[in-house]
Design a protein around this motif. Sequence first.
Motif, PDB file in Angstrom:
ATOM      1  N   LEU A 133       0.754  -1.262   0.064  1.00 22.15           N
ATOM      2  CA  LEU A 133       0.046  -0.035   0.007  1.00 22.15           C
ATOM      3  C   LEU A 133       0.868   1.368  -0.051  1.00 22.15           C
ATOM      4  O   LEU A 133       2.052   1.246   0.328  1.00 22.15           O
ATOM      5  CB  LEU A 133      -1.006  -0.084   1.145  1.00 22.15           C
ATOM      6  CG  LEU A 133      -0.403  -0.137   2.657  1.00 22.15           C
ATOM      7  CD1 LEU A 133       0.305   1.074   2.999  1.00 22.15           C
ATOM      8  CD2 LEU A 133      -1.461  -0.649   3.700  1.00 22.15           C
ATOM      9  N   LYS A 134       0.114   2.306  -0.184  1.00 25.48           N
ATOM     10  CA  LYS A 134       0.873   3.477   0.039  1.00 25.48           C
ATOM     11  C   LYS A 134      -0.125   4.785   0.367  1.00 25.48           C
ATOM     12  O   LYS A 134      -1.174   4.688   0.180  1.00 25.48           O
ATOM     13  CB  LYS A 134       1.573   3.879  -1.762  1.00 25.48           C
ATOM     14  CG  LYS A 134       0.149   4.477  -2.609  1.00 25.48           C
ATOM     15  CD  LYS A 134       1.066   4.590  -4.140  1.00 25.48           C
ATOM     16  CE  LYS A 134      -0.136   4.666  -4.960  1.00 25.48           C
ATOM     17  NZ  LYS A 134       0.337   4.961  -6.407  1.00 25.48           N
ATOM     18  N   TYR A 135       0.620   5.899   0.889  1.00 32.22           N
ATOM     19  CA  TYR A 135       0.043   7.111   1.244  1.00 32.22           C
ATOM     20  C   TYR A 135       0.859   8.140   0.152  1.00 32.22           C
ATOM     21  O   TYR A 135       1.983   8.312   0.386  1.00 32.22           O
ATOM     22  CB  TYR A 135       0.313   7.348   2.632  1.00 32.22           C
ATOM     23  CG  TYR A 135      -0.270   8.682   3.057  1.00 32.22           C
ATOM     24  CD1 TYR A 135       0.500   9.837   3.060  1.00 32.22           C
ATOM     25  CD2 TYR A 135      -1.388   8.954   3.242  1.00 32.22           C
ATOM     26  CE1 TYR A 135       0.038  11.018   3.209  1.00 32.22           C
ATOM     27  CE2 TYR A 135      -2.241  10.192   3.670  1.00 32.22           C
ATOM     28  CZ  TYR A 135      -1.316  11.210   3.477  1.00 32.22           C
ATOM     29  OH  TYR A 135      -1.792  12.265   3.900  1.00 32.22           O
ATOM     30  N   ILE A 136      -0.191   8.914  -0.338  1.00 32.05           N
ATOM     31  CA  ILE A 136       0.369  10.024  -0.996  1.00 32.05           C
ATOM     32  C   ILE A 136      -0.325  11.473  -0.595  1.00 32.05           C
ATOM     33  O   ILE A 136       0.161  12.442  -0.185  1.00 32.05           O
ATOM     34  CB  ILE A 136      -0.098   9.823  -2.597  1.00 32.05           C
ATOM     35  CG1 ILE A 136       0.595   8.556  -3.006  1.00 32.05           C
ATOM     36  CG2 ILE A 136       0.405  11.043  -3.543  1.00 32.05           C
ATOM     37  CD1 ILE A 136       2.044   8.606  -3.396  1.00 32.05           C
ATOM     38  N   THR A 137      -1.690  11.140  -0.555  1.00 32.26           N
ATOM     39  CA  THR A 137      -2.373  12.481   0.164  1.00 32.26           C
ATOM     40  C   THR A 137      -3.933  11.696   0.587  1.00 32.26           C
ATOM     41  O   THR A 137      -4.339  10.639  -0.035  1.00 32.26           O
ATOM     42  CB  THR A 137      -2.614  13.653  -1.138  1.00 32.26           C
ATOM     43  OG1 THR A 137      -3.254  14.600  -0.245  1.00 32.26           O
ATOM     44  CG2 THR A 137      -3.309  13.104  -2.270  1.00 32.26           C
ATOM     45  N   GLY A 138      -4.554  12.656   1.015  1.00 32.04           N
ATOM     46  CA  GLY A 138      -6.005  12.315   1.328  1.00 32.04           C
ATOM     47  C   GLY A 138      -6.077  11.469   2.637  1.00 32.04           C
ATOM     48  O   GLY A 138      -5.765  12.019   3.518  1.00 32.04           O
TER      49      GLY A 138
END
Lengths: 113, 112
Positions: free
Chosen positions: A48-53
């Motif tokens: 998984l990844k976190y970019i924004t939001g």
Amino acid sequence: AQSVAQPEDQVNVAEGNPLTVKCTYSVSGNPYLFWYVQYPNRGLQFLLKYITGDNLVKGSYGFEAEFNKSQTSFHLKKPSALVSDSALYFCAPLDMGRRALTFGSGTRLQVQP
Amino acid sequence: DTAVSQTPKYLVTQMGNDKSIKCEQNLGHDTMYWYKQDSKKFLKIMFSYNNKELIINETVPNRFSPKSPDKAHLNLHINSLELGDSAVYFCASSQAEGGELFFGEGSRLTVL
């Protein structure tokens, strides 16, 4: 400079119990954060990844991670561990300057039956 | 079809020899990488190429020379192998620099 810390070399959990694998990061600017898993004698696989939001990110195999800006953390979680989750887990922030992911030595997760 | 494939998977050789590891990706990605994983599982980037152009060249001995004949291939040549070169070398690719990485299965190099 970018850095990542996974404070536990190994996490042991019983099958069916919730699991947490910890990660703290140090980046300049907005962080882009990734989790990867490595099974024995295999390459790394994206989770998984976190970019924004939304701070809660859902990924593969029932894993999720919570981004916490104030604590500069991105802990990996799963509500109910499986024996097959036993593997090496890597948290990796994106180094914006080099445009490449920065890995460390990971955390070994051992799920006991 | 394997997305990122590396050959050979295992390589055992003597000190002082020269060896190459090949990597190919069929994902149509523009960026390819070489990472080294040591015996403590620490994973460190060595090189990255974007569309055949060298982008990242970490502090790696110049005995290591990457070569990208086209954007689907990134090979790693190592001259005068040393004991400390023993490690697992991973090739990876991404659609763009800094994007999600797709890894190969690794090439375990043992230098005797």
